[in-house]
Design an enzyme around this catalytic site. Structure first.
Site, PDB file in Angstrom:
ATOM      1  N   ASP A 120       0.868  -1.167   0.000  1.00 21.03           N
ATOM      2  CA  ASP A 120       0.000   0.000   0.000  1.00 21.03           C
ATOM      3  C   ASP A 120       0.919   1.236   0.000  1.00 21.03           C
ATOM      4  O   ASP A 120       2.098   1.144   0.340  1.00 21.03           O
ATOM      5  CB  ASP A 120      -0.878  -0.051   1.258  1.00 21.03           C
TER       6      ASP A 120
ATOM      7  N   ASP B 165      -0.243   5.085   0.959  1.00 22.87           N
ATOM      8  CA  ASP B 165      -0.516   6.036   2.038  1.00 22.87           C
ATOM      9  C   ASP B 165      -0.575   5.325   3.387  1.00 22.87           C
ATOM     10  O   ASP B 165      -1.378   4.410   3.587  1.00 22.87           O
ATOM     11  CB  ASP B 165      -1.837   6.769   1.795  1.00 22.87           C
TER      12      ASP B 165
END
Length: 220
Positions: free
Chosen positions: A11, A13
């Protein structure tokens, strides 16, 4: 390199980049512009990882199809302004990813960001061609649907048991579970480690370099 894991999917953020507070601020600014009551910070952090339309609808289920594009634009305008200086990577991310890549791991990104936003931040770090493949929420299904992981696996010609999804949200870990893939939870992102442990990750880490140390121990 341990034969079990050949592909590491991250991922963005809250996992690689320390951008959570900016996302919260941009969501508040957009709600102000739209005349909606602000959600509290924890509610906003709870939707980070979803695609932006899904995140807005989750926070504001009453929003109609006419208002949604305006809300998205207000959010994007504010976030891009905040990102004039890009959100920094968490400590140890760049060195750890370089070490993993040097050892032969294939690296990918699966994010709730839009393609335009992801390309902008990758460019800012000089990572235009760094990852084997990146998938953004507006070109596939939003997390926790497994489609973006399935697309990454297909591109890399890997099985689910050869890959790990590394993330800071329940959407990341549920997506991995939906794809039949193991996961690693990080404690320093949007959601609490207690919430993430419910998804039975293979590993929970407080600092990004712990991932490399764990993989190295497995390889002995």
């Amino acid at each position: 390199m341990h034969p079990d894991y050949k592909l590491l999917i991250f991922d963005w953020d809250g996992t690689l980049a320390n951008s959570i507070e900016r996302i919260v601020e941009a969501m508040h600014a957009a709600s102000d512009r739209m005349g909606f009551a602000r959600c509290d910070d924890m509610a906003v952090k709870g939707i980070i990882g979803l695609g932006l339309p899904e995140a807005i609808r989750s926070l504001y289920p009453e929003i109609d199809d006419l208002a949604l594009p305006a809300f998205r634009q207000h959010y994007a305008d504010h976030y891009i302004a905040l990102e004039a200086e890009p959100s920094p990577l968490f400590d140890g991310v760049a060195a750890t990813l370089d070490a993993l890549r040097a050892e032969g791991y294939r690296l990918a990104v699966a994010t709730g960001k839009a393609r335009r936003g992801l390309d902008r931040v990758l460019r800012s770090h000089g990572w235009d061609d760094y990852f084997d493949i990146t998938r953004a929420a507006d070109e596939t299904a939003s997390k926790p649907h497994p489609l973006m992981l399935e697309q990454i696996l297909a591109h890399c010609n890997m099985r689910p048991d050869q890959a790990l999804m590394v993330g800071d949200s329940s959407f990341d870990l549920q997506m991995a579970r939906n794809a039949g893939m193991g996961s690693v939870a990080v404690s320093y992102g949007a959601q609490s480690i207690e919430a993430l442990r419910a998804f039975e990750p293979c590993l929970a880490i407080d600092h990004f370099p712990e991932l490399h140390a764990w993989l190295s121990r497995r390889a002995r």
